[in-house]
Structures are given as C-alpha cells and as structure tokens.
Design a protein around this motif. Sequence first.
Motif, short mmCIF file in Angstrom:
data_model
loop_
_atom_site.label_atom_id
_atom_site.label_comp_id
_atom_site.label_asym_id
_atom_site.label_seq_id
_atom_site.Cartn_x
_atom_site.Cartn_y
_atom_site.Cartn_z
N LEU A 27 0.85 -1.19 0.00
CA LEU A 27 0.00 0.00 0.00
C LEU A 27 0.89 1.24 0.00
O LEU A 27 1.99 1.23 0.57
CB LEU A 27 -0.91 0.01 1.23
CG LEU A 27 -1.94 -1.11 1.32
CD1 LEU A 27 -2.65 -1.05 2.67
CD2 LEU A 27 -2.94 -1.02 0.19
N PRO A 28 0.45 2.32 -0.63
CA PRO A 28 1.28 3.52 -0.69
C PRO A 28 1.55 4.10 0.70
O PRO A 28 0.63 4.30 1.49
CB PRO A 28 0.44 4.48 -1.53
CG PRO A 28 -0.47 3.61 -2.33
CD PRO A 28 -0.78 2.45 -1.44
N VAL A 29 2.82 4.38 0.98
CA VAL A 29 3.20 5.09 2.20
C VAL A 29 3.81 6.44 1.85
O VAL A 29 4.07 7.26 2.74
CB VAL A 29 4.19 4.26 3.04
CG1 VAL A 29 3.51 3.00 3.54
CG2 VAL A 29 5.45 3.92 2.25
N GLY A 30 4.03 6.68 0.56
CA GLY A 30 4.51 7.96 0.08
C GLY A 30 3.99 8.21 -1.33
O GLY A 30 3.89 7.28 -2.14
N TYR A 31 3.63 9.46 -1.61
CA TYR A 31 3.08 9.78 -2.93
C TYR A 31 3.34 11.25 -3.22
O TYR A 31 3.21 12.11 -2.34
CB TYR A 31 1.57 9.52 -2.94
CG TYR A 31 0.87 9.96 -4.21
CD1 TYR A 31 0.82 9.13 -5.32
CD2 TYR A 31 0.26 11.20 -4.29
CE1 TYR A 31 0.18 9.53 -6.50
CE2 TYR A 31 -0.38 11.62 -5.46
CZ TYR A 31 -0.42 10.78 -6.55
OH TYR A 31 -1.04 11.18 -7.70
N SER A 32 3.71 11.54 -4.45
CA SER A 32 3.79 12.93 -4.90
C SER A 32 3.37 12.99 -6.36
O SER A 32 3.57 12.04 -7.12
CB SER A 32 5.21 13.49 -4.74
OG SER A 32 6.12 12.78 -5.58
N ALA A 33 2.75 14.10 -6.73
CA ALA A 33 2.26 14.27 -8.11
C ALA A 33 2.44 15.71 -8.52
O ALA A 33 2.29 16.64 -7.72
CB ALA A 33 0.79 13.87 -8.20
N SER A 34 2.74 15.91 -9.81
CA SER A 34 2.82 17.24 -10.38
C SER A 34 2.46 17.15 -11.86
O SER A 34 2.46 16.07 -12.45
CB SER A 34 4.23 17.82 -10.22
OG SER A 34 5.17 17.02 -10.93
N GLY A 35 2.12 18.29 -12.45
CA GLY A 35 1.76 18.32 -13.86
C GLY A 35 0.56 19.19 -14.10
O GLY A 35 0.29 20.13 -13.35
N THR A 36 -0.17 18.86 -15.15
CA THR A 36 -1.38 19.60 -15.50
C THR A 36 -2.53 18.65 -15.75
O THR A 36 -2.34 17.52 -16.22
CB THR A 36 -1.17 20.48 -16.74
OG1 THR A 36 -0.68 19.67 -17.82
CG2 THR A 36 -0.17 21.59 -16.46
#
Length: 680
Positions: free
Chosen positions: A73-82
């Motif tokens: 399961l995710p314990v870290g997440y980052s997102a960027s963009g449009t």
Amino acid sequence: MRQIFGGCVLMALAVCADAAQSYRYDVYFSGQLSGSEVARLRTAGDIEVKLSYRDNGRGPDLRERLMLGSESLPVGYSASGTSTYGAPIKETFTLVGGKASWKSLADAGGKQVTAAAVYAPVEYSFTMGGLIARAAVRAGTDGIDILPAGHVTAATLSETTLTQDGHSIVVRLHALVGLDSRPQLIWLTADQDQRFFAYVYPGYMQVIDSQWNGQAGQLETLQVQQEATWLQDRSRRQIHTLDRPLVLRNTRIFDSETAQLRAPADVYVSGNKIAAIYPVGSVPAEDVYEIDATGKVLAPGLFDMHAHQDAFGAPLQIAGGVTTIRDMGNDNAALARIAQDIKRGVLAGPDIVACGFLEGSSPFASSGGLQASTLEQALEAVDWYAQHGFRQIKIYNSFRPEWVKPVAAHAHSLGMRVSGHIPAFMHAAEAVRDGYDEIQHINQVLLNFLAGPKDDTRTLARFYLIGEKMHTLDLDSKEVAQFIDLLRDHQIVIDPTLATFEASFRQLQGEPDPMLARVLDHLPAATQRARHTNSTNVTPGNIGKYRAAYAAMLKFTAQMWRAGIELVAGTDEIEGFTLHRELELYVEAGIAPAQALRIATWNGAKVTGLLADRGSIAAGKRADLILIDGDPTTDISAIRKISAVLKDGALYYPSEIYESMGIRPFTAPPALVPIDKQVH
C-alpha cells in the motif's frame, strides 16, 4: 465535455513488485492511439509514473512518485503536472508511524491510521488507481477504507485466459464501488501480483498493457457482456412492475404547457399510460395500488437534452427524474446496445433519442460517432445516420466550415435537424445562416463575438477565450441585439449547458464544485474530495474576471429566453444531478422556476418530436412521471427531492438506486398500498 481522467472516473493500473521491471500502457480513444503511461520501478517499492494523452484537444500531463510499504500500500506519494483542462496538479502524501498526512490543491490534513487503508489522490495516474483497486480486491468482501475518507469494495465479475504469440495470461474483471457516484470496472491479472492489465470504457476508451494491445477488442466484448449481466441483476431489484393500475391520490399536477400548478387531483396510471385524471376522492373500478401524494407535485419526466450515455450512468438518470435523454455523441454500436437493454426493461435507464455525431479529421478531432475527411464522406455519414433512424446530426469542432451548408441542406432534405458546436474558424452567425437549427453550449454561442480569425477553438481556447475576453463584450450593444434577432428569426434552439461550465469559471482550487455544492455531502467521500479541484486553470489572480464572465453567460442566456429563443435543458456532466443544477442556474439568471421546469419537460418533448407522447400530463399520454416532495414552481431546488419515478410502465424509487451506488438519498420513497375494490 466528458472527462475520463481523474479521481471521479477510475482508470486503474497497477504494477508488480519486481524492481527490475517497467510497464507501458497504451491509451486508445475509438481505436486511435492517443497516449501512454509508463510506470518504472526504480527500486523495490519505488515507482515513477509518467502519463500523457490527448483526445478532443485536451488531456493530462502527469508525473508521479509512489513509495509502497510492506503491505504493497502507498506510504509515500507525490504528483505534479497539469490536468485535462490545463490546471496545475500538485499533491503529496506520507504515512509514517501510523500518521497519515496529505496536501493537495483541494485540501490538507492528517490523521492517525489504525487499520489497513489506501490513499486516493484527487487526480491520479492509471498506476495509482490500480493500487487502490488491488487493495480493495485483496481486502475481500468487506473492502478497505480510503484515505482521507471513504470506503471502497470490489466484486469479481469474470475471469478469462488470453493467448497471444504462444503466451497466455489469466485476467479478471472487477467492479469497484465507493470511488465515485457510479461503479468502476477494471481488469487485473489473476496471479499473485494482481497487477492492472486493462481498463475499458466500452465504445470510447481502452487502456491496456502495450504487450497485449491486440487483445483490447476481445476484452471489450467480454466486458460488455459481463457489465450488462451485473447491471441487469441490480436493475431487477430497482425496476418494480405493477400487476394492477396505480392511483396517485391528491397530487398537484404541473401543467408543463402553461407552466402552472393545477388543483389537486387523482391520477390513474394503467400499464405505461396515463389512463384518467379525476377530482380528488375518486373511486377505482378495480383493484389498484395507491400512493398518497398529498402535498407532492406530479410533473412529467425530465428531459436531459445533452447526454453522452453509458450503461452505468443510466440508473442515475432515472434517480434524478430523467426519463428521456438526447444523446449528443457516442459510439453508435455501444449506444444501440444500451438503448435496447433499456427498451427491453432489463436495464434501469431513460429512453434514448440518438443524435448522430459528425466530426472532421484533424489532430484535435473528438472520438466517437463518424468522422469525415471529405465533403463526400460527410454526406455519406448523414445518409448512414438517416438510414439508421437518427433524426438529428451534431457537427463538431474539426468539421470544415465550407461543408456546413451542403451537409445541412442534405440533412434537411431527409427530415433531420442540424446542430452542434461551431466548427473552428467559423462563427455562430455563419453556422446559423448556413443551416443550423440548434447550437450546443453557451460558450459556442458567445465565441461568435470573442474568437478571432486565428483562434483555434478545437483546442482549450474554446474555454479560455470566454474567461479572458468575456468582460470586453457589452451585452446591451447593438451587435449583441442583432445576433439575438438572427437567432430568433431563424428559430434557433439553444442548449446552453450552463452547469457544466460552472466550476470552470466560478471555482477556486480547494472550494467545492458549485455544480454539486448543494448535494456533495450525499456523494461518496472520494468524489467529494475530487470535486474540490478545478480542472481549468482558474487562480486568485483571474477568478474575478472568470466569475464576471460566468455572470455574463447567465445574463445572455436570460436575454435569449426573454427574446423568445427556445432553450432546452442539457447537461454534458454527471447524470441526474447536473440537470437539477442546470434548472437552478436558469432561475439564478432570471427565469421563473416554473418556466425552468417547463424547459426541462415541454421544450424537451417538443424539440425531440415526442410531444404527442410525453412531456405533459394528460390522459392517453405515456406515464413518464416524477413525484416531487415539494413545489419546484416556487423553489426549483425541490426538484432534487423526487420520491418516485414512473417510466414506461415501471415504478422506481430513487432512494434504492442512490443507496446501491453509495449515495445518501434525498427523500424517502412513498408507501405503495394495495387497495381491493371491495374495500370501497
């Protein structure tokens, strides 16, 4: 403006835990390769994702970094963009020592986590969506909690073995409930990894492991069969057929022709027809069912005049009181299947009036319907639609302006209506003079004044030009008055779809979507969160200008209505709920509530050519009816409280449909009481 990307409609992919692997997924729209996602495992549990695709001149560009813990399961997440419409995406999540923390353009917060839970970002890649799906499947029938809030469950619908080039793979189709206002279907592998394999939106979109892209059609065929079986099983519990006539007692009838409420009456329904209307206190001649409708309003079933219908959204239309829709562009075969299932009474949904979608060829072309590269092909497409019973065509952005006049003339010679967007590098006034009968979307109307000769409205310019330049248009000018006269003189119908533009022009990141603000707390928690972002790049710096532009759109809509131009109520957004908001916006613009309700009933029936059969309440007409707990002629928002829907001989309770989709109902169903003749 159908939007596939994001937290509201799941496109799920997952990856296995082999740190040496990377996965590529091809994205297709109507069979055309339109983009891809690549998920690369940098080290065990560390995944980098790049997603980009384009359809209809729009699409996301997203970069993600995922860190998986011991339970995958995710314990870290980052997102960027449009996002799909060009707004920024920026989001982070961590889970450390049982403390979850998140920050996005929608919200920020934290909480202690004491049991298994999976984070659902506001807008996310296929890969991230697949991790959510896999977590729900592995959790079993109880499902798994979503962070920041919510719960998702998964049901397995089918298993199949695919073979290609001497290799085989077993995949399973799962249905997820709780991520959106409708179930989501995904394919996972049947092995220990249970990695994502494919996502199919029948007739529109396919996402599949690029090594198996030749199997996408086979999966779509199987999915159509399985989702139909699953939906039909649910519909059997929602479609109530009556074995005796029904009397709706002491109900106030909305007269859609005059936009007035009549005195209370008893309305008799036999089969799928309104059999008779009696004064209150009438005595039935045989055994009947009765509903005490005291204090309630009985109105004709609503018309959604701008839908792009799929099977999963069809029950939501019924729950919202929509008994007839006009589909304004779809995969023709997929739409025919849905319409047939509804007609056979095995799928809860509205009657469908199909409009033939006709697009030109360009890199910005929209998928679905028929495309033409030459005038001859465009004329042949009109013939195809005419010969398959379509009574209207919808022209789209990439259609060549010089084709409009001959194509409209040909369609008119076959008894068909002509409507659509305004093709790029053409103005609405030109389209009207060349043969349009109707225009879709208020922005397409107003671009008549705002689009310059070099503005390409096949792109997102068709939205941003309105926000950036609408304040320069004087709605009281002679130019505007002359244009309105042109619309009236040519008897043009306008399908404004105000609600579908509301967030784009009124919402700042972190604020609730104004289109759904009044009902958002009834929807699944993940949907609530996703609806706190705006996919259009509206910022504190331009929000004043964009909100003023939207106010002008409302004002112009009311100007057209007061000038005698016929409006029809369409949505192009989430089924059922959007039509209610569309009517509220007409009232906000200055149209009386009863007149707004008339637009959604009488006008819809008139423009679709169905007024002799439905659209008003009279003996002999079809009993497509809605029972409203309140008076929408004084408070249009009462239209949300529909306690019962009659459609083509069947009775539906919106509360049942909403609850099956994880939506909190708006009002309780009325009691259905059997009355035997001897009692009287």
